[in-house]
Design a protein around this motif. Structure first.
Motif, PDB file in Angstrom:
ATOM      1  N   LEU A 134       0.764  -1.378   0.040  1.00 28.02           N
ATOM      2  CA  LEU A 134       0.292  -0.068   0.082  1.00 28.02           C
ATOM      3  C   LEU A 134       1.006   1.421  -0.057  1.00 28.02           C
ATOM      4  O   LEU A 134       0.567   2.127  -0.580  1.00 28.02           O
ATOM      5  CB  LEU A 134      -1.104  -0.052   1.110  1.00 28.02           C
ATOM      6  N   LEU A 135       1.997   1.043   0.852  1.00 26.15           N
ATOM      7  CA  LEU A 135       2.808   2.519   1.029  1.00 26.15           C
ATOM      8  C   LEU A 135       3.662   2.629  -0.450  1.00 26.15           C
ATOM      9  O   LEU A 135       3.954   3.936  -0.643  1.00 26.15           O
ATOM     10  CB  LEU A 135       3.789   2.295   2.019  1.00 26.15           C
ATOM     11  N   ALA A 136       3.953   1.556  -1.160  1.00 23.45           N
ATOM     12  CA  ALA A 136       4.732   1.732  -2.398  1.00 23.45           C
ATOM     13  C   ALA A 136       3.799   2.139  -3.431  1.00 23.45           C
ATOM     14  O   ALA A 136       4.255   3.095  -4.207  1.00 23.45           O
ATOM     15  CB  ALA A 136       5.432   0.146  -2.844  1.00 23.45           C
ATOM     16  N   LEU A 137       2.667   1.863  -3.657  1.00 20.45           N
ATOM     17  CA  LEU A 137       1.687   2.281  -4.381  1.00 20.45           C
ATOM     18  C   LEU A 137       1.386   3.885  -4.196  1.00 20.45           C
ATOM     19  O   LEU A 137       1.429   4.662  -4.982  1.00 20.45           O
ATOM     20  CB  LEU A 137       0.130   1.572  -4.235  1.00 20.45           C
ATOM     21  N   ALA A 138       1.324   4.328  -2.815  1.00 16.34           N
ATOM     22  CA  ALA A 138       1.123   5.604  -2.612  1.00 16.34           C
ATOM     23  C   ALA A 138       2.537   6.412  -3.025  1.00 16.34           C
ATOM     24  O   ALA A 138       2.087   7.540  -3.599  1.00 16.34           O
ATOM     25  CB  ALA A 138       0.935   5.902  -0.998  1.00 16.34           C
ATOM     26  N   GLY A 139       3.491   5.716  -2.592  1.00 16.72           N
ATOM     27  CA  GLY A 139       4.721   6.471  -3.117  1.00 16.72           C
ATOM     28  C   GLY A 139       4.944   6.987  -4.622  1.00 16.72           C
ATOM     29  O   GLY A 139       5.343   7.941  -4.938  1.00 16.72           O
ATOM     30  N   GLY A 140       4.609   5.779  -5.614  1.00 20.45           N
ATOM     31  CA  GLY A 140       4.757   5.944  -6.969  1.00 20.45           C
ATOM     32  C   GLY A 140       3.614   7.095  -7.318  1.00 20.45           C
ATOM     33  O   GLY A 140       4.007   7.938  -8.186  1.00 20.45           O
ATOM     34  N   PHE A 141       2.511   6.778  -6.684  1.00 15.73           N
ATOM     35  CA  PHE A 141       1.783   7.943  -7.127  1.00 15.73           C
ATOM     36  C   PHE A 141       1.867   9.280  -6.845  1.00 15.73           C
ATOM     37  O   PHE A 141       1.604  10.335  -7.769  1.00 15.73           O
ATOM     38  CB  PHE A 141       0.169   7.552  -6.311  1.00 15.73           C
ATOM     39  N   LEU A 142       2.128   9.529  -5.772  1.00 19.21           N
ATOM     40  CA  LEU A 142       2.784  10.915  -5.098  1.00 19.21           C
ATOM     41  C   LEU A 142       3.708  11.419  -6.201  1.00 19.21           C
ATOM     42  O   LEU A 142       3.611  12.526  -6.633  1.00 19.21           O
ATOM     43  CB  LEU A 142       3.093  10.947  -3.941  1.00 19.21           C
ATOM     44  N   ASP A 143       4.809  10.668  -6.676  1.00 17.92           N
ATOM     45  CA  ASP A 143       5.763  11.386  -7.610  1.00 17.92           C
ATOM     46  C   ASP A 143       5.226  11.804  -8.852  1.00 17.92           C
ATOM     47  O   ASP A 143       5.161  12.809  -9.415  1.00 17.92           O
ATOM     48  CB  ASP A 143       6.788  10.105  -7.690  1.00 17.92           C
ATOM     49  N   ALA A 144       4.195  10.697  -9.333  1.00 16.58           N
ATOM     50  CA  ALA A 144       3.606  11.161 -10.476  1.00 16.58           C
ATOM     51  C   ALA A 144       2.760  12.415 -10.442  1.00 16.58           C
ATOM     52  O   ALA A 144       2.579  13.106 -11.449  1.00 16.58           O
ATOM     53  CB  ALA A 144       2.859  10.151 -10.964  1.00 16.58           C
ATOM     54  N   TYR A 145       2.088  12.567  -9.322  1.00 19.18           N
ATOM     55  CA  TYR A 145       1.335  13.545  -9.219  1.00 19.18           C
ATOM     56  C   TYR A 145       1.879  14.901  -9.167  1.00 19.18           C
ATOM     57  O   TYR A 145       1.444  15.899  -9.929  1.00 19.18           O
ATOM     58  CB  TYR A 145       0.412  13.399  -7.816  1.00 19.18           C
ATOM     59  N   THR A 146       2.950  15.010  -8.095  1.00 10.57           N
ATOM     60  CA  THR A 146       3.670  16.203  -8.119  1.00 10.57           C
ATOM     61  C   THR A 146       4.391  16.586  -9.417  1.00 10.57           C
ATOM     62  O   THR A 146       4.357  17.686  -9.707  1.00 10.57           O
ATOM     63  CB  THR A 146       4.494  16.234  -7.064  1.00 10.57           C
ATOM     64  N   PHE A 147       4.695  15.779 -10.226  1.00  6.34           N
ATOM     65  CA  PHE A 147       5.380  15.994 -11.395  1.00  6.34           C
ATOM     66  C   PHE A 147       4.499  16.526 -12.602  1.00  6.34           C
ATOM     67  O   PHE A 147       4.752  17.592 -13.280  1.00  6.34           O
ATOM     68  CB  PHE A 147       6.072  14.741 -12.038  1.00  6.34           C
ATOM     69  N   LEU A 148       3.368  15.861 -12.557  1.00  7.07           N
ATOM     70  CA  LEU A 148       2.467  16.460 -13.680  1.00  7.07           C
ATOM     71  C   LEU A 148       1.510  17.526 -13.085  1.00  7.07           C
ATOM     72  O   LEU A 148       1.138  18.318 -13.993  1.00  7.07           O
ATOM     73  CB  LEU A 148       1.592  15.335 -13.856  1.00  7.07           C
ATOM     74  N   CYS A 149       1.119  17.556 -11.798  1.00  8.94           N
ATOM     75  CA  CYS A 149       0.042  18.670 -11.551  1.00  8.94           C
ATOM     76  C   CYS A 149       0.758  19.811 -10.791  1.00  8.94           C
ATOM     77  O   CYS A 149       0.175  20.801 -10.329  1.00  8.94           O
ATOM     78  CB  CYS A 149      -0.967  18.191 -10.694  1.00  8.94           C
ATOM     79  N   ARG A 150       1.958  19.599 -10.372  1.00  8.67           N
ATOM     80  CA  ARG A 150       2.670  20.874  -9.318  1.00  8.67           C
ATOM     81  C   ARG A 150       3.852  21.138  -9.784  1.00  8.67           C
ATOM     82  O   ARG A 150       4.950  21.200  -9.106  1.00  8.67           O
ATOM     83  CB  ARG A 150       2.782  20.108  -8.136  1.00  8.67           C
ATOM     84  N   GLY A 151       4.003  21.184 -11.087  1.00 13.23           N
ATOM     85  CA  GLY A 151       5.235  22.013 -11.710  1.00 13.23           C
ATOM     86  C   GLY A 151       6.425  21.232 -11.813  1.00 13.23           C
ATOM     87  O   GLY A 151       7.677  21.811 -11.646  1.00 13.23           O
ATOM     88  N   TYR A 152       6.391  19.767 -12.078  1.00 17.60           N
ATOM     89  CA  TYR A 152       7.501  19.059 -12.541  1.00 17.60           C
ATOM     90  C   TYR A 152       8.430  18.900 -11.481  1.00 17.60           C
ATOM     91  O   TYR A 152       9.865  18.937 -11.580  1.00 17.60           O
ATOM     92  CB  TYR A 152       8.213  19.535 -13.786  1.00 17.60           C
ATOM     93  N   ALA A 153       8.001  18.877 -10.108  1.00 16.85           N
ATOM     94  CA  ALA A 153       8.857  18.641  -9.100  1.00 16.85           C
ATOM     95  C   ALA A 153       8.605  17.114  -8.827  1.00 16.85           C
ATOM     96  O   ALA A 153       7.463  16.707  -9.024  1.00 16.85           O
ATOM     97  CB  ALA A 153       8.406  19.362  -7.802  1.00 16.85           C
ATOM     98  N   PHE A 154       9.604  16.623  -7.888  1.00 22.67           N
ATOM     99  CA  PHE A 154       9.221  15.217  -7.386  1.00 22.67           C
ATOM    100  C   PHE A 154       8.885  15.144  -5.738  1.00 22.67           C
ATOM    101  O   PHE A 154       9.368  15.981  -5.040  1.00 22.67           O
ATOM    102  CB  PHE A 154      10.565  14.477  -7.443  1.00 22.67           C
ATOM    103  N   ALA A 155       8.170  14.228  -5.482  1.00 18.76           N
ATOM    104  CA  ALA A 155       7.557  14.195  -3.939  1.00 18.76           C
ATOM    105  C   ALA A 155       8.649  13.588  -3.019  1.00 18.76           C
ATOM    106  O   ALA A 155       8.968  13.753  -2.097  1.00 18.76           O
ATOM    107  CB  ALA A 155       6.347  13.795  -3.956  1.00 18.76           C
ATOM    108  N   ASN A 156       9.056  12.435  -3.753  1.00 21.18           N
ATOM    109  CA  ASN A 156       9.805  11.306  -3.194  1.00 21.18           C
ATOM    110  C   ASN A 156      11.495  11.669  -3.493  1.00 21.18           C
ATOM    111  O   ASN A 156      12.284  11.340  -2.654  1.00 21.18           O
ATOM    112  CB  ASN A 156       9.546   9.925  -3.301  1.00 21.18           C
ATOM    113  N   ALA A 157      11.578  11.770  -4.927  1.00 29.70           N
ATOM    114  CA  ALA A 157      13.048  11.766  -5.404  1.00 29.70           C
ATOM    115  C   ALA A 157      13.616  12.892  -5.423  1.00 29.70           C
ATOM    116  O   ALA A 157      13.772  13.637  -6.191  1.00 29.70           O
ATOM    117  CB  ALA A 157      12.927  11.266  -6.871  1.00 29.70           C
ATOM    118  N   GLN A 158      14.246  13.080  -3.884  1.00 30.54           N
ATOM    119  CA  GLN A 158      14.793  14.351  -3.731  1.00 30.54           C
ATOM    120  C   GLN A 158      15.914  14.514  -4.507  1.00 30.54           C
ATOM    121  O   GLN A 158      16.615  15.614  -4.884  1.00 30.54           O
ATOM    122  CB  GLN A 158      15.053  14.640  -2.349  1.00 30.54           C
ATOM    123  N   THR A 159      16.757  13.293  -5.012  1.00 31.49           N
ATOM    124  CA  THR A 159      17.733  13.281  -5.805  1.00 31.49           C
ATOM    125  C   THR A 159      17.346  14.095  -7.112  1.00 31.49           C
ATOM    126  O   THR A 159      18.262  14.942  -7.803  1.00 31.49           O
ATOM    127  CB  THR A 159      18.142  12.106  -6.129  1.00 31.49           C
TER     128      THR A 159
END
Length: 222
Positions: free
Chosen positions: A20-45
Motif C-alpha cells: 500500500l505504501l509503495a503504491l502511494a509513493g509512486g502515485f505521489l511522484d507522478a502527481y507532483t510531477f504532472l500537477c505541481r510544476g515538474y517537481a518530485f515528492a519522493n525523489a529528492q535526488t
C-alpha cells in the motif's frame, strides 16, 4: 528471538502494508510531477539535479522552487522522529498510525491548493508527507525496504537474486522477489498517479488518502 512489543502489537512491518505504501509513493511522484510544476515528492535526488540545472541557468527562482521541498523533506524526517520518541510506548495507538493520520490530513489539504504560484506550498506539504513515510516505515518482514524510492530496493533485489542463484538458496530468492514486488507496486502507483492526475487533476491525490486509510485500518490487526 523474542519479539518486541513494537513488532508484535500490529502489522506495520508486513508486506501488505509495504504494498500500500509503495503504491502511494509512486502515485505521489507522478502527481507532483504532472500537477505541481515538474517537481518530485519522493525523489529528492531528482529535485537536487533540477535545482542544479536551474542554478546553472541563473534562474534563482527555479532554484528556490526545488529547494523548498528539500527543506520540507528534512523537516518531515525530524517530525517523524519526534512522533516516534513521544508515542512509541503509547498503549492506545501505535506511533506509526499517528504518522499515517498526519499524512492523510496533509494530503487532504494539499488536494485543494490551487496550481500556479501555490505549487511550491503543495510540493512542500507532499514532500513532508513522503519524509514521514520513509522515516517511519523502514522494514518489511524484518528486511530493510524503502516504499518511496526505487534505487536501494533495486540494488537489494538484484544482489539477493544473484546470491540466491549462486547459492541455490530459496530464502534469498524469495526475499529478492519481495523486493521486485515492491518495485512493481511503486511502478503501478506511478502509472495510476499519471492516469488519475490527467483525468481528475488536483483532487486525484485523495486516492492516496484512501490507500493510507486502508493501511491505517490494517495496523489495528495484531
Amino acid at each position: 528471538m523474542k519479539k518486541t512489543r513494537d513488532q508484535n502489537w500490529q502489522m506495520s512491518d508486513t508486506y501488505r502494508i509495504g504494498v500500500l505504501l509503495a503504491l502511494a509513493g509512486g502515485f505521489l511522484d507522478a502527481y507532483t510531477f504532472l500537477c505541481r510544476g515538474y517537481a518530485f515528492a519522493n525523489a529528492q535526488t531528482g529535485n537536487i539535479v533540477l535545482m542544479g540545472i536551474q542554478a546553472a541557468r541563473g534562474e534563482w527562482a527555479g532554484v528556490f522552487f526545488y529547494l523548498v521541498p528539500l527543506a520540507a523533506f528534512f523537516a518531515g524526517i525530524l517530525v517523524a522522529e519526534m512522533i516516534r520518541k513521544r508515542y512509541k510506548m503509547s498503549q492506545s495507538i501505535h506511533w506509526r498510525q499517528l504518522v499515517v493520520v498526519l499524512e492523510i490530513c496533509i494530503l487532504a489539504v494539499a488536494a485543494w491548493i490551487p496550481q500556479g504560484n501555490w505549487n511550491m506550498a503543495a510540493n512542500a506539504m507532499i514532500s513532508f508527507v513522503c519524509a514521514l513515510q520513509i522515516e517511519s516505515f523502514r522494514k518489511i518482514n524484518g528486511n530493510a525496504f524503502v516504499t518511496t524510492l526505487c534505487t536501494s530496493n533495486l540494488r537489494s533485489a538484484t544482489e539477493l537474486l544473484y546470491q540466491g542463484v549462486q547459492k541455490k538458496d530459496r530464502g534469498l530468492l524469495t526475499r529478492s522477489i519481495q523486493y521486485f514486488g515492491i518495485l512493481l507496486c511503486f511502478v503501478m502507483g506511478a502509472v495510476a498517479g499519471g492516469l488519475l492526475s490527467i483525468a481528475f487533476g488536483l483532487p486525484s491525490v485523495l486516492f492516496v488518502c484512501g490507500l493510507l486509510a486502508v493501511a491505517f485500518g490494517l495496523m489495528f490487526v495484531k
